[in-house]
Design a protein around this motif. Structure first.
Motif, PDB file in Angstrom:
ATOM      1  N   THR A  57     -27.797   8.059  49.963  1.00 63.88           N
ATOM      2  CA  THR A  57     -27.380   9.258  49.955  1.00 63.88           C
ATOM      3  C   THR A  57     -28.486   9.926  49.447  1.00 63.88           C
ATOM      4  O   THR A  57     -28.741  11.008  49.935  1.00 63.88           O
ATOM      5  CB  THR A  57     -26.263   9.356  49.235  1.00 63.88           C
ATOM      6  OG1 THR A  57     -26.398   8.827  47.770  1.00 63.88           O
ATOM      7  CG2 THR A  57     -24.782   8.842  49.600  1.00 63.88           C
ATOM      8  N   ASP A  58     -29.413   9.425  48.465  1.00 63.59           N
ATOM      9  CA  ASP A  58     -30.718  10.139  48.248  1.00 63.59           C
ATOM     10  C   ASP A  58     -31.922   9.835  49.022  1.00 63.59           C
ATOM     11  O   ASP A  58     -33.138  10.018  48.528  1.00 63.59           O
ATOM     12  CB  ASP A  58     -30.975   9.831  46.670  1.00 63.59           C
ATOM     13  CG  ASP A  58     -31.056   8.566  46.517  1.00 63.59           C
ATOM     14  OD1 ASP A  58     -30.953   7.508  47.143  1.00 63.59           O
ATOM     15  OD2 ASP A  58     -31.252   8.186  45.252  1.00 63.59           O
ATOM     16  N   GLY A  59     -31.683   9.270  49.931  1.00 60.20           N
ATOM     17  CA  GLY A  59     -33.150   8.945  50.967  1.00 60.20           C
ATOM     18  C   GLY A  59     -33.227   7.257  51.163  1.00 60.20           C
ATOM     19  O   GLY A  59     -32.381   6.530  50.897  1.00 60.20           O
ATOM     20  N   LEU A  60     -34.218   6.958  51.618  1.00 61.69           N
ATOM     21  CA  LEU A  60     -34.657   5.604  52.105  1.00 61.69           C
ATOM     22  C   LEU A  60     -35.069   4.963  50.705  1.00 61.69           C
ATOM     23  O   LEU A  60     -35.770   5.485  50.151  1.00 61.69           O
ATOM     24  CB  LEU A  60     -35.528   5.385  52.988  1.00 61.69           C
ATOM     25  CG  LEU A  60     -35.400   6.111  54.416  1.00 61.69           C
ATOM     26  CD1 LEU A  60     -36.593   5.941  55.433  1.00 61.69           C
ATOM     27  CD2 LEU A  60     -34.064   5.345  54.917  1.00 61.69           C
ATOM     28  N   ARG A  61     -34.562   3.587  50.579  1.00 56.84           N
ATOM     29  CA  ARG A  61     -34.920   2.685  49.682  1.00 56.84           C
ATOM     30  C   ARG A  61     -35.368   1.399  50.022  1.00 56.84           C
ATOM     31  O   ARG A  61     -34.758   0.893  51.145  1.00 56.84           O
ATOM     32  CB  ARG A  61     -33.796   2.516  48.730  1.00 56.84           C
ATOM     33  CG  ARG A  61     -33.017   3.830  47.996  1.00 56.84           C
ATOM     34  CD  ARG A  61     -33.808   4.060  46.657  1.00 56.84           C
ATOM     35  NE  ARG A  61     -33.978   2.986  45.814  1.00 56.84           N
ATOM     36  CZ  ARG A  61     -33.136   2.603  44.748  1.00 56.84           C
ATOM     37  NH1 ARG A  61     -32.126   3.393  44.553  1.00 56.84           N
ATOM     38  NH2 ARG A  61     -33.417   1.641  43.919  1.00 56.84           N
ATOM     39  N   GLU A  62     -36.673   0.902  49.606  1.00 60.15           N
ATOM     40  CA  GLU A  62     -37.075  -0.517  49.998  1.00 60.15           C
ATOM     41  C   GLU A  62     -36.763  -1.458  48.780  1.00 60.15           C
ATOM     42  O   GLU A  62     -37.489  -0.864  47.757  1.00 60.15           O
ATOM     43  CB  GLU A  62     -38.501  -0.405  50.546  1.00 60.15           C
ATOM     44  CG  GLU A  62     -38.472   0.180  51.847  1.00 60.15           C
ATOM     45  CD  GLU A  62     -39.794   0.074  52.526  1.00 60.15           C
ATOM     46  OE1 GLU A  62     -40.985  -0.372  52.063  1.00 60.15           O
ATOM     47  OE2 GLU A  62     -40.077   0.467  53.855  1.00 60.15           O
ATOM     48  N   LEU A  63     -36.160  -2.613  49.161  1.00 57.06           N
ATOM     49  CA  LEU A  63     -35.804  -3.196  47.884  1.00 57.06           C
ATOM     50  C   LEU A  63     -36.466  -4.819  48.133  1.00 57.06           C
ATOM     51  O   LEU A  63     -36.079  -5.504  49.203  1.00 57.06           O
ATOM     52  CB  LEU A  63     -34.364  -3.405  47.755  1.00 57.06           C
ATOM     53  CG  LEU A  63     -33.423  -2.117  47.496  1.00 57.06           C
ATOM     54  CD1 LEU A  63     -32.003  -2.535  47.606  1.00 57.06           C
ATOM     55  CD2 LEU A  63     -34.024  -1.540  46.102  1.00 57.06           C
ATOM     56  N   ARG A  64     -37.229  -5.107  47.244  1.00 59.67           N
ATOM     57  CA  ARG A  64     -37.748  -6.567  47.597  1.00 59.67           C
ATOM     58  C   ARG A  64     -36.821  -7.519  47.505  1.00 59.67           C
ATOM     59  O   ARG A  64     -36.044  -7.660  46.704  1.00 59.67           O
ATOM     60  CB  ARG A  64     -39.129  -6.816  46.358  1.00 59.67           C
ATOM     61  CG  ARG A  64     -40.057  -7.654  46.850  1.00 59.67           C
ATOM     62  CD  ARG A  64     -41.014  -7.670  45.811  1.00 59.67           C
ATOM     63  NE  ARG A  64     -40.770  -8.736  45.003  1.00 59.67           N
ATOM     64  CZ  ARG A  64     -41.789  -9.092  43.928  1.00 59.67           C
ATOM     65  NH1 ARG A  64     -43.041  -8.647  44.137  1.00 59.67           N
ATOM     66  NH2 ARG A  64     -41.439 -10.182  43.208  1.00 59.67           N
ATOM     67  N   LEU A  65     -37.049  -8.541  48.540  1.00 54.98           N
ATOM     68  CA  LEU A  65     -36.037  -9.375  48.736  1.00 54.98           C
ATOM     69  C   LEU A  65     -35.723 -10.495  47.574  1.00 54.98           C
ATOM     70  O   LEU A  65     -34.561 -10.686  47.143  1.00 54.98           O
ATOM     71  CB  LEU A  65     -36.250 -10.130  50.013  1.00 54.98           C
ATOM     72  CG  LEU A  65     -36.143  -9.400  51.218  1.00 54.98           C
ATOM     73  CD1 LEU A  65     -36.139 -10.387  52.776  1.00 54.98           C
ATOM     74  CD2 LEU A  65     -34.779  -8.422  51.334  1.00 54.98           C
ATOM     75  N   ASP A  66     -36.642 -10.755  46.874  1.00 56.96           N
ATOM     76  CA  ASP A  66     -36.642 -11.552  45.776  1.00 56.96           C
ATOM     77  C   ASP A  66     -36.214 -11.150  44.464  1.00 56.96           C
ATOM     78  O   ASP A  66     -35.951 -11.780  43.592  1.00 56.96           O
ATOM     79  CB  ASP A  66     -37.886 -12.499  45.558  1.00 56.96           C
ATOM     80  CG  ASP A  66     -39.120 -11.471  44.865  1.00 56.96           C
ATOM     81  OD1 ASP A  66     -39.072 -10.249  45.318  1.00 56.96           O
ATOM     82  OD2 ASP A  66     -40.161 -12.311  44.343  1.00 56.96           O
ATOM     83  N   GLN A  67     -35.816  -9.727  44.533  1.00 60.38           N
ATOM     84  CA  GLN A  67     -35.139  -9.040  43.495  1.00 60.38           C
ATOM     85  C   GLN A  67     -33.707  -8.704  43.631  1.00 60.38           C
ATOM     86  O   GLN A  67     -32.767  -8.198  42.792  1.00 60.38           O
ATOM     87  CB  GLN A  67     -35.952  -7.737  43.168  1.00 60.38           C
ATOM     88  CG  GLN A  67     -37.309  -7.838  42.869  1.00 60.38           C
ATOM     89  CD  GLN A  67     -37.493  -8.635  41.358  1.00 60.38           C
ATOM     90  OE1 GLN A  67     -36.917  -8.280  40.445  1.00 60.38           O
ATOM     91  NE2 GLN A  67     -38.384  -9.968  41.668  1.00 60.38           N
ATOM     92  N   LEU A  68     -33.257  -9.130  44.919  1.00 59.34           N
ATOM     93  CA  LEU A  68     -31.974  -8.971  45.041  1.00 59.34           C
ATOM     94  C   LEU A  68     -30.901 -10.179  44.632  1.00 59.34           C
ATOM     95  O   LEU A  68     -31.378 -11.295  44.621  1.00 59.34           O
ATOM     96  CB  LEU A  68     -31.467  -9.001  46.776  1.00 59.34           C
ATOM     97  CG  LEU A  68     -32.297  -7.986  47.648  1.00 59.34           C
ATOM     98  CD1 LEU A  68     -31.862  -7.931  49.085  1.00 59.34           C
ATOM     99  CD2 LEU A  68     -32.252  -6.734  46.993  1.00 59.34           C
TER     100      LEU A  68
END
Length: 87
Positions: A57-68
């Motif tokens: 809702t607040d825009g695009l986010r990129e999350l590093r896969l090894d932090q999921l």
């Protein structure tokens, strides 16, 4: 931040399916925070790090896969529930 650790192919496949279907996900991060958004794609950097791109809702986010830590599909009929990506 620690050096990137690739996730397993099976878990990566779940993320790719979520992106193909543009599913809404609840993503639990290793630090205990949660992010909700629509899965768009996975991206790789020149440094061989991989990220999940979400439309939030607040825009695009990129999350590093090894932090999921885990993902949960929020859309009905998604075909999967909560999937733990790391212990």
């Amino acid at each position: 931040m620690e050096p990137y650790r690739p996730i397993s192919c099976d878990l990566h496949d779940h993320l790719e399916i979520a992106c193909l279907r543009r599913l809404r996900l609840r993503v639990e991060l290793a630090d205990g925070t949660q992010v909700e958004g629509r899965a768009l794609t996975t991206v790789s950097t020149a440094a061989k790090e991989e990220f999940l791109r979400l439309e939030c809702t607040d825009g695009l986010r990129e999350l590093r896969l090894d932090q999921l830590h885990a993902i949960s599909a929020l859309d009905d009929g998604s075909g999967f529930g909560r999937i733990v990506l790391s212990e």
